[in-house]
Design a protein around this motif. Structure first.
Motif, PDB file in Angstrom:
ATOM      1  N   ILE A   8       8.106   6.217  -8.432  1.00 53.10           N
ATOM      2  CA  ILE A   8       7.791   6.065  -7.094  1.00 53.10           C
ATOM      3  C   ILE A   8       9.015   5.714  -6.313  1.00 53.10           C
ATOM      4  N   ALA A   9       9.920   5.055  -6.734  1.00 58.12           N
ATOM      5  CA  ALA A   9      11.353   4.760  -6.071  1.00 58.12           C
ATOM      6  C   ALA A   9      11.950   6.046  -5.876  1.00 58.12           C
ATOM      7  N   GLU A  10      11.737   6.817  -6.864  1.00 55.43           N
ATOM      8  CA  GLU A  10      12.604   8.313  -6.793  1.00 55.43           C
ATOM      9  C   GLU A  10      12.050   9.078  -5.668  1.00 55.43           C
ATOM     10  N   TYR A  11      10.533   9.130  -5.563  1.00 56.63           N
ATOM     11  CA  TYR A  11       9.671   9.965  -4.646  1.00 56.63           C
ATOM     12  C   TYR A  11      10.181   9.440  -3.175  1.00 56.63           C
ATOM     13  N   LEU A  12      10.132   8.064  -3.098  1.00 55.21           N
ATOM     14  CA  LEU A  12      10.443   7.459  -1.906  1.00 55.21           C
ATOM     15  C   LEU A  12      11.765   7.241  -1.355  1.00 55.21           C
ATOM     16  N   ASN A  13      12.716   7.778  -2.339  1.00 51.59           N
ATOM     17  CA  ASN A  13      13.993   7.556  -2.134  1.00 51.59           C
ATOM     18  C   ASN A  13      14.634   6.197  -1.884  1.00 51.59           C
ATOM     19  N   ILE A  14      13.877   5.433  -2.730  1.00 50.84           N
ATOM     20  CA  ILE A  14      14.528   3.807  -2.573  1.00 50.84           C
ATOM     21  C   ILE A  14      15.375   3.303  -3.695  1.00 50.84           C
ATOM     22  N   ALA A  15      16.588   2.936  -3.359  1.00 50.98           N
ATOM     23  CA  ALA A  15      17.536   2.367  -4.258  1.00 50.98           C
ATOM     24  C   ALA A  15      17.040   1.220  -4.986  1.00 50.98           C
ATOM     25  N   GLN A  16      17.125   0.956  -6.399  1.00 49.58           N
ATOM     26  CA  GLN A  16      16.619  -0.120  -7.146  1.00 49.58           C
ATOM     27  C   GLN A  16      17.657  -1.240  -7.665  1.00 49.58           C
ATOM     28  N   LYS A  17      18.718  -1.202  -6.892  1.00 50.93           N
ATOM     29  CA  LYS A  17      19.686  -2.171  -7.291  1.00 50.93           C
ATOM     30  C   LYS A  17      18.992  -3.755  -6.831  1.00 50.93           C
ATOM     31  N   LYS A  18      18.618  -3.670  -5.832  1.00 46.33           N
ATOM     32  CA  LYS A  18      18.139  -5.072  -5.151  1.00 46.33           C
ATOM     33  C   LYS A  18      16.664  -5.325  -5.819  1.00 46.33           C
ATOM     34  N   PHE A  19      16.506  -6.601  -6.268  1.00 50.58           N
ATOM     35  CA  PHE A  19      15.450  -7.025  -7.178  1.00 50.58           C
ATOM     36  C   PHE A  19      14.357  -7.088  -6.131  1.00 50.58           C
ATOM     37  N   SER A  20      14.278  -7.310  -4.815  1.00 44.86           N
ATOM     38  CA  SER A  20      13.198  -7.223  -3.827  1.00 44.86           C
ATOM     39  C   SER A  20      12.595  -5.684  -3.991  1.00 44.86           C
ATOM     40  N   SER A  21      13.404  -4.705  -3.946  1.00 47.32           N
ATOM     41  CA  SER A  21      12.980  -3.240  -3.766  1.00 47.32           C
ATOM     42  C   SER A  21      12.477  -3.122  -5.061  1.00 47.32           C
ATOM     43  N   ARG A  22      12.685  -3.431  -6.203  1.00 41.22           N
ATOM     44  CA  ARG A  22      11.708  -3.249  -7.408  1.00 41.22           C
ATOM     45  C   ARG A  22      10.376  -3.848  -7.222  1.00 41.22           C
ATOM     46  N   LEU A  23      10.661  -5.253  -6.651  1.00 42.05           N
ATOM     47  CA  LEU A  23       9.431  -6.333  -6.940  1.00 42.05           C
ATOM     48  C   LEU A  23       8.258  -5.392  -6.006  1.00 42.05           C
ATOM     49  N   TRP A  24       8.373  -4.801  -4.898  1.00 36.03           N
ATOM     50  CA  TRP A  24       7.205  -4.521  -3.935  1.00 36.03           C
ATOM     51  C   TRP A  24       6.582  -3.321  -4.449  1.00 36.03           C
ATOM     52  N   ILE A  25       7.354  -2.535  -5.183  1.00 31.86           N
ATOM     53  CA  ILE A  25       6.810  -1.277  -5.760  1.00 31.86           C
ATOM     54  C   ILE A  25       6.146  -1.902  -7.016  1.00 31.86           C
ATOM     55  N   ALA A  26       6.460  -2.720  -7.838  1.00 29.85           N
ATOM     56  CA  ALA A  26       5.750  -3.224  -8.874  1.00 29.85           C
ATOM     57  C   ALA A  26       4.422  -3.939  -8.875  1.00 29.85           C
ATOM     58  N   ILE A  27       4.485  -4.763  -7.833  1.00 30.08           N
ATOM     59  CA  ILE A  27       3.490  -5.456  -7.633  1.00 30.08           C
ATOM     60  C   ILE A  27       1.875  -4.915  -7.492  1.00 30.08           C
ATOM     61  N   PRO A  28       1.795  -3.772  -6.753  1.00 30.67           N
ATOM     62  CA  PRO A  28       0.765  -2.806  -6.484  1.00 30.67           C
ATOM     63  C   PRO A  28       0.355  -2.276  -7.773  1.00 30.67           C
ATOM     64  N   LEU A  29       1.092  -1.976  -8.507  1.00 28.04           N
ATOM     65  CA  LEU A  29       1.065  -1.191  -9.818  1.00 28.04           C
ATOM     66  C   LEU A  29       0.305  -1.946 -10.741  1.00 28.04           C
ATOM     67  N   PHE A  30       0.853  -3.340 -10.914  1.00 29.22           N
ATOM     68  CA  PHE A  30       0.168  -4.392 -11.833  1.00 29.22           C
ATOM     69  C   PHE A  30      -1.225  -4.560 -11.490  1.00 29.22           C
ATOM     70  N   ALA A  31      -1.488  -4.866  -9.909  1.00 28.24           N
ATOM     71  CA  ALA A  31      -2.783  -5.097  -9.293  1.00 28.24           C
ATOM     72  C   ALA A  31      -3.813  -4.211  -9.533  1.00 28.24           C
ATOM     73  N   ILE A  32      -3.444  -2.730  -9.640  1.00 28.50           N
ATOM     74  CA  ILE A  32      -4.288  -1.490  -9.851  1.00 28.50           C
ATOM     75  C   ILE A  32      -4.692  -1.844 -11.525  1.00 28.50           C
ATOM     76  N   SER A  33      -3.768  -1.918 -12.341  1.00 27.87           N
ATOM     77  CA  SER A  33      -3.754  -2.136 -13.714  1.00 27.87           C
ATOM     78  C   SER A  33      -4.839  -3.185 -13.998  1.00 27.87           C
ATOM     79  N   VAL A  34      -4.723  -4.094 -13.624  1.00 24.03           N
ATOM     80  CA  VAL A  34      -5.663  -5.187 -13.573  1.00 24.03           C
ATOM     81  C   VAL A  34      -6.955  -4.870 -13.284  1.00 24.03           C
ATOM     82  N   VAL A  35      -7.373  -4.224 -12.382  1.00 21.41           N
ATOM     83  CA  VAL A  35      -8.571  -3.581 -11.715  1.00 21.41           C
ATOM     84  C   VAL A  35      -9.114  -2.707 -13.135  1.00 21.41           C
TER      85      VAL A  35
END
Length: 483
Positions: free
Chosen positions: A345-372
């Protein structure tokens, strides 16, 4: 027993012969810098040793596929051995090697980026959606299966929901933290446990003279479920798996030299094939034939088979360690499934992943969907996962074939298995209840016709790409350091 031992021997020989042949066709460039150094960001691009990369790769790709798949495939009898050996050497290991090496040549790119470059820009969007869906299914399935195994191992003393929550917490940490903090440190030990458990069961089978059936094309399934194409979707990770195409870029970003690729990518797929052979043989030989195996599967699923086999072959203590080795498989693939989804997703949206916050906001929706998704019936999830898995493998094999075609190298090593599985993928979805539910004879016709059309389109696109001199790799001097 002879078929089983011959299969193991062929897998090992395949690594040293066909694996070397594939490596020679691809053409290793020893002097070329790898993404681990050129794009070192301390998060995803980090140089690691060959042994560490190999064990991590094995754990990344293994999941429950080379255990649960072969156990269920054992219901079809010894024909399962053929698909594991032939599929692993000529399809699965080729798939993994080409995906990993082409990724290394292209800045550690994931499958959607590679598909966009070699199969057309439209495919980028298609494969992105497909890959993220597959990884979500994998991550969800690999929450449920280890949780169930741990629940059985602890005799239900800890509630299933608590175990699932603990696994999710681990997945979140492994997805967000740099690759060398958890994965790089723990996986070598987990890998050793996995290998020891599989070897222990294998030695137990040989030492006790287990009545492993010899080669036969007889369909052991009493419902007469068709061996073809179902065997290719029952046994996936032990022979060919598109999930691996989503995992190899994790290690292509940590590989030090191209020459290490055959051991890391081709070799670890061979190791997975050996694990699959061991569990298929155990399932076929230890439960008084088909009826005993089917009854135990109906009562407790593949997890019950794992527990029974481990205890029979290795005793109470050794059996517990063996079960823990199997528990490690899905957990160490589930976490990297979510990690790969984040990276794609980061590659697709061209979002660098060095910052923790950049990784966090991509990961949260993924886990929310997985819980469902964990609320959906496991059997339905597994069927969709199996089909999506092999469809992704076909895409990856065609990417490999396109790369080799443009390079004027032997592209048949990838196109032949890719075309074969394309027929199976189309036939399966046309016939399956989760697909169109057409009669099998109609589905076969549709499979061959559909595959023929798509292969013709492939050659048309390949000729155009070769004529336009499509660049096969990114010039190292032009690579930008990751921000």
């Amino acid at each position: 027993m002879y078929t089983f031992l011959a299969g193991i021997a062929l897998l090992v020989i395949g690594y040293f012969t066909y694996g070397k042949f594939v490596e020679k066709i691809f053409g290793v460039k020893e002097e070329r810098a790898t993404p681990a150094y050129v794009n070192n960001d301390g998060v995803d691009y980090v140089p690691m040793s060959t042994s560490k990369n190999s064990l991590i790769q094995l754990l990344n790709i293994a999941g429950t596929g080379p255990v649960f798949g072969p156990i269920m495939g054992a219901l079809y009898g010894p024909v399962a051995f053929i698909w594991i050996v032939v599929g692993c050497i000529f399809a699965g290991a080729v798939h993994d090697y080409l995906t990993g090496m082409i990724s290394i040549r292209n800045k550690g790119a994931h499958l959607p980026e590679l598909a966009s470059k070699f199969l057309g820009k439209v495919m980028k969007h298609v494969v992105n959606a497909f890959a993220v869906l597959l990884l979500l299914l994998v991550g969800t399935v690999f929450v449920s299966t280890p949780a169930a195994l741990l629940n059985v191992l602890m005799n239900g003393k800890i509630a299933l929901g608590i175990i699932i929550a603990a696994i999710f917490l681990y997945y979140i940490l492994a997805t967000l933290l740099p690759v060398d903090k958890i994965i790089g440190r723990l996986y070598p030990y987990f890998g050793a446990l996995l290998v020891i458990s599989a070897v222990g069961v294998g030695i137990g089978l040989v030492a006790t003279g287990a009545p492993i059936p010899e080669l036969s094309f007889q369909n052991f399934h009493p419902a007469n479920a068709p061996i073809f194409p179902l065997i290719f979707f029952t046994i996936t990770c032990g022979a060919l798996s598109g999930f691996h195409a989503t995992q190899t870029p994790i290690i292509s970003r940590t590989t030090q030299k191209e020459a290490q690729g055959r051991k890391i990518f081709y070799g670890m797929m061979i190791a997975e094939g050996i694990i699959a052979m061991i569990w298929a043989a155990a399932a076929m030989s230890l439960f008084d034939g088909y009826n005993g195996l089917n009854d135990l599967l109906a009562a407790g699923g593949p997890g019950a088979i794992v527990s029974a086999v481990s205890t029979k072959m290795m005793g109470a203590i050794g059996g517990t360690l063996a079960v823990l080795g199997v528990v490690v498989l899905p957990i160490t693939s589930g976490d990297t499934a979510f990690r790969s989804a984040r990276m794609i997703i980061a590659e697709y949206l061209n979002i660098a992943q060095k910052k923790f916050s950049s990784r966090l906001w991509i990961a949260i929706p993924l886990f929310a969907i997985s819980v469902v998704l964990t609320q959906i019936d496991f059997n339905i999830l597994w069927r969709y996962f199996s089909w999506a898995n092999q469809a992704t493998a076909v895409i990856a094999l065609f990417v490999g074939a396109m790369y080799l075609y443009i390079a004027r190298k032997n592209y048949w090593i990838s196109l032949v298995p890719g075309s074969f599985m394309l027929v199976m993928v189309i036939t399966y979805i046309l016939n399956a209840q989760i697909g169109f539910g057409l009669p099998m004879n109609v589905a076969w016709i549709g499979g061959f016709v559909g595959a023929a059309v798509l292969i013709a389109l492939f050659f048309r696109a390949a000729a155009k790409a070769r004529a336009n001199n499509l660049p096969l790799e990114v010039d190292v001097s032009d690579w930008n350091q990751v921000a």
